[in-house]
Scaffold this active site. Structure first.
Site, mmCIF file in Angstrom:
data_model
loop_
_atom_site.group_PDB
_atom_site.id
_atom_site.type_symbol
_atom_site.label_atom_id
_atom_site.label_comp_id
_atom_site.label_asym_id
_atom_site.label_seq_id
_atom_site.Cartn_x
_atom_site.Cartn_y
_atom_site.Cartn_z
ATOM 1 N N CYS A 112 0.819 -1.229 0.000
ATOM 2 C CA CYS A 112 0.000 0.000 0.000
ATOM 3 C C CYS A 112 0.846 1.269 0.000
ATOM 4 O O CYS A 112 0.329 2.357 -0.273
ATOM 5 C CB CYS A 112 -0.948 0.003 1.191
ATOM 6 S SG CYS A 112 -2.022 -1.431 1.241
ATOM 7 N N HIS A 235 -3.289 7.280 2.969
ATOM 8 C CA HIS A 235 -3.688 5.975 2.435
ATOM 9 C C HIS A 235 -5.051 5.628 3.028
ATOM 10 O O HIS A 235 -5.276 5.746 4.229
ATOM 11 C CB HIS A 235 -2.638 4.923 2.820
ATOM 12 C CG HIS A 235 -3.073 3.525 2.543
ATOM 13 N ND1 HIS A 235 -3.657 3.158 1.350
ATOM 14 C CD2 HIS A 235 -3.020 2.405 3.297
ATOM 15 C CE1 HIS A 235 -3.941 1.866 1.390
ATOM 16 N NE2 HIS A 235 -3.576 1.383 2.555
ATOM 17 N N ASN A 265 -10.157 -0.128 0.690
ATOM 18 C CA ASN A 265 -8.706 -0.023 0.642
ATOM 19 C C ASN A 265 -8.231 -0.598 -0.693
ATOM 20 O O ASN A 265 -8.279 -1.801 -0.905
ATOM 21 C CB ASN A 265 -8.110 -0.800 1.817
ATOM 22 C CG ASN A 265 -6.587 -0.785 1.823
ATOM 23 O OD1 ASN A 265 -5.958 -0.362 0.858
ATOM 24 N ND2 ASN A 265 -6.004 -1.261 2.905
HETATM 25 O O1 UT7 Z 1 -3.311 -1.271 3.865
HETATM 26 C C1 UT7 Z 1 -3.096 -1.954 5.070
HETATM 27 C C2 UT7 Z 1 -4.159 -3.005 5.234
HETATM 28 N N1 UT7 Z 1 -4.624 -3.274 6.533
HETATM 29 C C3 UT7 Z 1 -5.240 -2.439 7.379
HETATM 30 O O2 UT7 Z 1 -5.319 -1.269 7.194
HETATM 31 C C4 UT7 Z 1 -5.869 -3.035 8.593
HETATM 32 C C5 UT7 Z 1 -5.653 -2.262 9.842
HETATM 33 N N2 UT7 Z 1 -6.511 -2.763 10.862
HETATM 34 C C6 UT7 Z 1 -7.822 -2.422 10.950
HETATM 35 O O3 UT7 Z 1 -8.313 -1.629 10.164
HETATM 36 C C7 UT7 Z 1 -8.622 -2.978 12.087
HETATM 37 O O4 UT7 Z 1 -7.783 -3.792 12.887
HETATM 38 C C8 UT7 Z 1 -9.870 -3.808 11.636
HETATM 39 C C9 UT7 Z 1 -10.918 -2.877 11.054
HETATM 40 C C10 UT7 Z 1 -9.454 -4.835 10.596
HETATM 41 C C11 UT7 Z 1 -10.462 -4.489 12.849
HETATM 42 O O5 UT7 Z 1 -10.714 -3.564 13.866
HETATM 43 P P1 UT7 Z 1 -10.237 -3.872 15.370
HETATM 44 O O6 UT7 Z 1 -10.619 -2.706 16.179
HETATM 45 O O7 UT7 Z 1 -8.761 -4.170 15.313
HETATM 46 O O8 UT7 Z 1 -11.099 -5.123 15.762
HETATM 47 P P2 UT7 Z 1 -10.659 -6.641 16.066
HETATM 48 O O9 UT7 Z 1 -9.874 -7.219 14.946
HETATM 49 O O10 UT7 Z 1 -10.053 -6.678 17.413
HETATM 50 O O11 UT7 Z 1 -12.069 -7.337 16.065
HETATM 51 C C12 UT7 Z 1 -13.124 -6.988 16.971
HETATM 52 C C13 UT7 Z 1 -14.235 -8.006 16.812
HETATM 53 C C14 UT7 Z 1 -13.770 -9.458 16.842
HETATM 54 O O12 UT7 Z 1 -14.752 -10.205 17.524
HETATM 55 P P3 UT7 Z 1 -14.502 -10.679 19.053
HETATM 56 O O13 UT7 Z 1 -13.264 -11.512 19.007
HETATM 57 O O14 UT7 Z 1 -14.356 -9.400 19.831
HETATM 58 O O15 UT7 Z 1 -15.755 -11.425 19.347
HETATM 59 C C15 UT7 Z 1 -13.758 -9.865 15.384
HETATM 60 O O16 UT7 Z 1 -13.960 -11.247 15.203
HETATM 61 O O17 UT7 Z 1 -14.852 -7.837 15.526
HETATM 62 C C16 UT7 Z 1 -14.941 -9.093 14.863
HETATM 63 N N3 UT7 Z 1 -14.879 -8.885 13.416
HETATM 64 C C17 UT7 Z 1 -15.989 -8.664 12.675
HETATM 65 N N4 UT7 Z 1 -17.301 -8.581 12.992
HETATM 66 C C18 UT7 Z 1 -18.155 -8.325 11.993
HETATM 67 C C19 UT7 Z 1 -13.806 -8.863 12.616
HETATM 68 N N5 UT7 Z 1 -14.166 -8.631 11.343
HETATM 69 C C20 UT7 Z 1 -15.530 -8.507 11.363
HETATM 70 C C21 UT7 Z 1 -16.492 -8.243 10.361
HETATM 71 N N6 UT7 Z 1 -17.768 -8.167 10.723
HETATM 72 N N7 UT7 Z 1 -16.147 -8.058 9.070
#
Ligand code: UT7
Length: 310
Positions: A112, A235, A265
């Site tokens: 990215c 980004h 993204n």
């Molecule tokens: O260009 C670089 C590419 N990557 C990125 O930019 C990613 C950077 N990271 C992020 O944007 C964030 O980490 C995410 C948006 C991917 C996730 O947000 P988070 O605040 O880090 O949440 P998390 O991964 O800790 O997940 C929270 C909860 C989890 O459930 P539990 O374990 O708390 O029950 C996940 O399983 O959200 C759940 N979850 C979802 N729920 C509904 C994860 N993905 C989803 C989804 N829909 N799509």
């Protein structure tokens, strides 16, 4: 000799996939995706639309916008991690399709952050006097690497391409400063093993820290203050990460580009696609100071401060 952007183009695949479409195939919801990422919909390329095609379409528009012809281009850089094949490079494919017979061509791999790496490389070739016109394309078709059963990643990405032509510009304008960086020890936070594997939390923390720091660094290197920045093009990965960068620069909401809601993204394409929107809707004007900043797999990062116009 200064290098600046003299033309811009883009390509977006026509197919729109909304969060509601994803609700039908994944255990997710529009509400979760919007509140956690800011994404409402994304463009997904059909099988027949490859990275080279998207790159070519964006490049054609950028060259025309610059008032040049393909024969005027000295170097083509395509920032991508989703080339059509291992080789020939996407840059060589684009060279052929454009008929840019004088141009050297190569791909740049920095995920990215690729577009920023491309801009910095182009800038150095122009500043040194080696080349006059350099085409930089950021293009990715990450949809072909998505595991559509993995809700952690499938909701985040989209496809597209953005292109710019850099050329010699008036000494008071163009690239003012830049910063590139990499930390290979973080490679396992975001990588490909047949499909995209990501430690979202780890990438999130890295991105918030690095985007803010790099933005401030290029402002300082340019001999400017935060108040001198007219527009931030971060980004487009996640609105929460982008907001953190904006706050580090103390910029009001209207001075930050936001296209993640429409395109998701798009990896290397995200910064040029956002720049395109702001230039075409008249928000970025002659002599505005803009900061473009990105991060991505590698881990990699980069930022550029640039004074718009030529
Ligand atoms: O260009 C670089 C590419 N990557 C990125 O930019 C990613 C950077 N990271 C992020 O944007 C964030 O980490 C995410 C948006 C991917 C996730 O947000 P988070 O605040 O880090 O949440 P998390 O991964 O800790 O997940 C929270 C909860 C989890 O459930 P539990 O374990 O708390 O029950 C996940 O399983 O959200 C759940 N979850 C979802 N729920 C509904 C994860 N993905 C989803 C989804 N829909 N799509």
């Amino acid at each position: 000799m200064k290098a600046g952007i003299i033309g811009i183009g883009r390509y977006l695949p026509p197919k729109i996939v909304t969060n509601f479409d994803l609700e039908k195939i994944l255990d997710t919801s529009d509400e979760w995706i919007v509140s956690m990422t800011g994404i409402k919909e994304r463009r997904i390329a059909d099988e027949s639309i490859e990275t080279s095609y998207m790159s070519f379409e964006a490049a054609k528009e950028a060259i025309q916008d610059a008032g040049l012809t393909p024969e005027d281009i000295d170097l083509i850089l395509v920032s991508t991690v989703t080339p059509d094949c291992a080789f020939p490079s996407v840059a060589c494919m684009v060279q052929e399709q454009l008929g840019a017979t004088r141009a050297a061509a190569m791909d740049v791999s920095a995920a990215c952050s690729g577009f920023i790496y491309g801009i910095v490389t182009a800038n150095l070739f122009i500043e040194s006097g080696a080349y006059k016109n350099v085409l930089v394309i950021g293009a990715d078709k990450l949809s072909k690497l998505i595991n559509w059963n993995d809700r952690n990643t499938a909701v985040l990405f989209g496809d597209g391409a953005g292109a710019v032509v850099l050329s010699r510009v008036d000494n008071s304008r163009g690239v003012l400063s830049y910063e590139l960086g990499a930390d290979g020890t973080g490679g396992k936070a975001l990588y490909i093993d047949e499909s995209i594997i990501m430690n979202g939390r780890e990438v999130f923390k890295f991105a918030v820290r690095q985007m803010g720091e790099s933005s401030l660094n290029v402002v300082e290197k340019a001999g400017l203050n935060k108040e001198d920045v007219d527009f931030l093009i971060p980004h487009q990965a996640n609105i929460r990460i982008m907001e953190a960068s904006r706050e580090r620069l103390s910029l009001p909401v209207e001075k930050m580009s936001m296209t993640v809601d429409k395109f998701g993204n798009t990896s290397a394409a995200s910064i040029p696609l956002s720049l395109y929107e702001e230039v075409k809707n008249g928000k970025i004007k002659e002599d505005d100071v803009i900061v473009m900043v990105g991060f991505g797999g590698g881990l990699t990062w980069g930022a550029v401060a640039l004074k718009w116009g030529h």
